[in-house]
Design an enzyme around this catalytic site. Structure first.
Site, mmCIF file in Angstrom:
data_model
loop_
_atom_site.group_PDB
_atom_site.id
_atom_site.type_symbol
_atom_site.label_atom_id
_atom_site.label_comp_id
_atom_site.label_asym_id
_atom_site.label_seq_id
_atom_site.Cartn_x
_atom_site.Cartn_y
_atom_site.Cartn_z
ATOM 1 N N ASP A 54 25.403 14.110 46.521
ATOM 2 C CA ASP A 54 25.112 12.722 46.832
ATOM 3 C C ASP A 54 23.622 12.658 47.172
ATOM 4 O OD1 ASP A 54 25.222 10.023 47.347
ATOM 5 O OD2 ASP A 54 27.012 10.129 48.598
HETATM 6 C C1 BGC Z 1 26.163 6.862 47.598
HETATM 7 C C2 BGC Z 1 26.686 7.308 46.246
HETATM 8 C C3 BGC Z 1 25.793 6.798 45.161
HETATM 9 C C4 BGC Z 1 24.394 7.315 45.406
HETATM 10 C C5 BGC Z 1 23.384 6.923 44.352
HETATM 11 C C6 BGC Z 1 24.698 7.182 47.776
HETATM 12 O O1 BGC Z 1 24.195 6.512 48.883
HETATM 13 O O2 BGC Z 1 26.911 7.478 48.618
HETATM 14 O O3 BGC Z 1 28.003 6.845 46.066
HETATM 15 O O4 BGC Z 1 26.274 7.188 43.905
HETATM 16 O O5 BGC Z 1 23.950 6.805 46.656
HETATM 17 O O6 BGC Z 1 23.023 5.621 44.468
#
Ligand code: BGC
Length: 745
Positions: A288
């Site tokens: 993530d």
């Molecule tokens: C989220 C993810 C997301 C990623 C990219 C993170 O803050 O938890 O689900 O895919 O950002 O935007």
């Protein structure tokens, strides 16, 4: 127990593994044959292996190191070509060898464009929220909706969609429940698998996320989620396992939080033991965004996401230093690069290069509407208030229903709806975006003989006066939820409870339409005639709601989450860490607070998530998991069960009412005294029609996870099975005798 007796869930060891995918639990014979015919992967495993091997040999070290590091497309250096769309992330390709760049966009409910902040002016079809998709209990419809957003991603130039959110909704106040498939591992895992299949059918790689136990936004980067292994395997991990088996996502996204003391992206238990060793997962693990705390390539992370320039992050300068120091070897890097290459090939990215194309937003809007119409849940319908029959004077109150409909929740998944947001309302985090699908306009169109007026609900007394003069009131109540923040309690915000009570006191012929991210309390429930849970119904939500209110569509959604009667019923009556984090910190720091003390989040319910917890404690929720009414009625009869090693159920569903409709008959078993969903059957029936259906039960749903033996164990014995309309209403009951059985982990 010898290894040789450990089998795959539905057949002797090692045989017909493909067929297992096509008959997995919850997916019924009739439905499976219709919806799960094609293999999920675009390429054969051996072709993907061979391609990855041959490319790997030709890559320089610099090229390999670029592949294990995703970058922020806005700060990428040198600048990205203008034709590359800006989304969540970018991984450099190797054009000389035909290795595509990974052009990444969020997420599960459409091609995201957080309040237009990523690509000015760009819009996309807002699919209803994932919890609405889950409430359809319809794998084929979920696959169709997700194929639609995958196609849009591809047409816009993205070849990775960060979709597949399958964290179990343990915490009903979680700000991201709208991005997940509800509280049950079988339902969530099955439908997430189909969503991933839908996305990947476009040669767009999908993730499954966030691995694992990422159940709340409060302190999401600093909490240590604790759960014993058996409970974890029987709940959250099972959802991931089923999702991976069915969907075969190209990537798994590891979570921000710690799971039993190790962060998701350096958790060898999850990334090595469970994912690779036990599940045989051949794709790659991406982090993530901002979830990496060390150069954890040896712990099982393959790619760090969203790094900023200057080669910072853990898979940039630090990885090079680790290589120089010998704490990481080139073989470690190659293992990860190979997995990334393999997934690129397996999902079709290599053989089907990006080709931006025009998008038929009208057709896609119809798909979003079909999904909404399948997943909106009729919770209450006293004296058949709905469908709207003879009402001549209809008052619609609240929810900005005169101009549109809340298009979705906030955060990284937020979609800028087609047509542009007709309304942007500043919220605690981000902005609430409304699509131009107005229930008022749709009702006026559908009911030309009626007068449909609107009151914005800002003054309860005025709304109540108007309600007195109406034959029927439709009151749209909203709860905006967002990534980075949990809701502080389960009450509708902004005095909407008072508004509903005042309006319903004035006119009990009030139908409340809830537009929420998850469950809410309903202190006014006894006063109102009808309640419809519309979740976030997406691009054409207002039209879908109007069609259900008027009876053009017979509601068929069933709750994918329990609606508690009070917060005292929850395993954690207050959100772990909430008193420390509050709302502000998360809002200001995108849920990534650095200055908070780490804390432990424990889950007293363990494997007994959602309805299982209520069943175990003998408590009655407000609305049970699986609940959903129809304008017709259904009856079940003639239940037969087969036991042994591969249990199944057959029974007859009849439409005993006067309208065509779809029913979701649910099968539950008791395992060690607690109810578990073991399958379901969703069927469309004409009035008077009946159908014999069968439910194949994945034996893992009847098993306990034996940690010492590292396998699933179905204990020989007699098990109670039932078929019902929700997790609390059994219509038919039987018992089966099961053989003792061990199943591979
Ligand atoms: C989220 C993810 C997301 C990623 C990219 C993170 O803050 O938890 O689900 O895919 O950002 O935007």
């Amino acid at each position: 127990m010898s290894q040789a007796t450990i089998t795959s869930p539905d057949q002797p060891q090692g045989t017909r593994r493909r067929r297992w995918r096509a008959t997995t639990a919850g997916c019924l014979a009739a439905l499976c044959s219709a919806s799960i015919a094609a293999p999920a992967m675009a390429q054969s495993a051996s072709a993907s292996d061979a391609w990855a091997d041959s490319i790997l040999k030709q890559l320089t070290l610099d090229e390999r190191l670029d592949l294990v590091r995703g970058q922020n497309p806005f700060t990428f250096k040198p600048k990205l070509p203008t034709e590359v769309p800006r989304g969540a992330g970018y991984v450099k390709g190797v054009p000389r060898l035909g290795v595509p760049a990974l052009v990444e966009s969020d997420a599960s409910v459409g091609v995201a464009n957080m309040v237009g902040g990523l690509r000015a002016g760009d819009v996309a079809t807002a699919l209803p929220s994932t919890v609405l998709l889950a409430s359809t209990w319809d794998p084929a419809l979920v696959e169709r909706g997700s194929a639609m957003i995958g196609a849009e991603a591809r047409a816009k130039g993205f070849n990775v969609l960060l979709a597949g959110g399958v964290n179990l909704a343990r915490e009903p106040r979680n700000g991201r429940n709208f991005e997940y498939f509800g509280e049950d591992p079988l339902l969530a895992g099955t439908l997430a698998g189909h969503a991933i299949r839908g996305v990947q059918s476009n040669h767009v790689l999908s993730t499954i996320k966030h691995f694992a136990l990422n159940t709340q936004e409060t302190g999401r980067t600093i909490l240590n989620a604790k759960m014993d292994e058996a409970a974890l395997r029987e709940s959250d991990l099972l959802a991931f396992q089923l999702g991976i088996e069915i969907g075969q996502p190209g990537s798994v996204m590891c979570a921000y939080n710690k799971i039993n003391d190790a962060h998701g992206c350096e958790n060898t238990f999850l990334l090595q033991d469970v994912l690779r060793r036990d599940w045989g997962y051949a794709g790659f693990v991406m982090s993530d965004w901002g979830a990496v705390h060390s150069t954890s390539i040896r712990q099982g992370l393959d790619q760090e996401s969203g790094t900023t320039p200057g080669d910072v992050g853990h898979f940039g300068v630090k990885l090079r230093a680790a290589l120089a120091a010998g704490t990481v070897t080139e073989a470690d890097v190659d293992r990860s690069v190979r997995r990334i290459l393999r997934s690129m090939h397996a999902t079709g990215l290599v053989d089907h290069p990006m080709a931006p194309a025009p998008i038929d937003y009208d057709a896609n809007g119809r798909v979003a509407q079909d999904v909404a119409e399948g997943g909106i849940v009729l919770l209450k319908n006293k004296n058949k208030l709905l469908p709207i029959a003879a009402a001549r004077r209809i008052l619609v109150v609240g929810g900005h229903a005169d101009v549109g409909m809340l298009a979705g929740g906030g955060g990284s998944s937020q979609v800028n709806p087609v047509g542009g947001a007709v309304l942007k309302v500043p919220a605690a985090f981000g902005k609430r975006l409304y699509s131009g699908s107005s229930p008022v306009l749709a009702l006026r169109q559908a009911l030309p003989g009626a007068t449909v007026t609107f009151d914005d609900g800002s003054d309860p007394r005025r709304a109540a006066d108007a309600a007195r003069a109406a034959d029927l009131v439709v009151l749209v109540a909203e709860q905006y939820t967002t990534e980075t923040m949990d809701v502080k309690d389960l009450n509708l915000p902004d005095n909407q409870n008072e508004l509903i009570a005042a309006v319903a006191d004035a006119n009990p012929a009030t139908a409340v339409v809830l537009v929420t991210g998850g469950p809410v309390l309903m202190p006014w429930l006894d006063k109102v005639g009808a309640v419809l849970e519309a979740w976030y119904p997406g691009q054409r939500g207002g039209d879908a709601i109007a069609r259900i209110l008027t009876g053009a569509v017979n509601p068929s959604g069933h709750l994918a989450m329990t609606f508690p009667a009070s917060e005292q019923q929850l395993p954690n009556p207050t959100i772990p860490g909430y008193e420390m984090a509050g709302e502000t910190l998360h809002r200001d720091q995108y849920g990534l607070p650095k200055d908070m003390k780490p804390f432990v989040a424990s889950y007293p319910e363990g494997a007994n998530t959602g309805y299982r917890w209520y069943d175990k404690n003998g408590t009655r929720p407000l609305f049970a998991f699986g609940h959903g009414l129809s304008y017709t009625s259904f009856a079940y009869r003639d239940l037969r069960a087969r036991g042994g090693a591969n249990p199944s159920l057959t029974f007859t569903i009849a439409n005993t009412g006067k309208r065509a409709g779809a029913d979701v008959a649910q099968a539950y078993a008791r395992v060690d005294g607690v109810k578990r969903l073991v399958g379901w059957s969703r069927v469309d029936l004409k009035p008077g029609e009946r159908r014999r259906v069968s439910v194949t039960i994945d034996p893992r749903l009847l098993a306990r996870f034996d940690v010492a033996a590292n396998n699933w164990h179905v204990a020989a014995g007699t098990y109670d099975l039932e078929v019902g309309t929700d997790a609390t209403q059994a219509q038919l009951k039987t018992k089966v005798r099961l053989d003792d059985r061990r199943i591979k982990p």
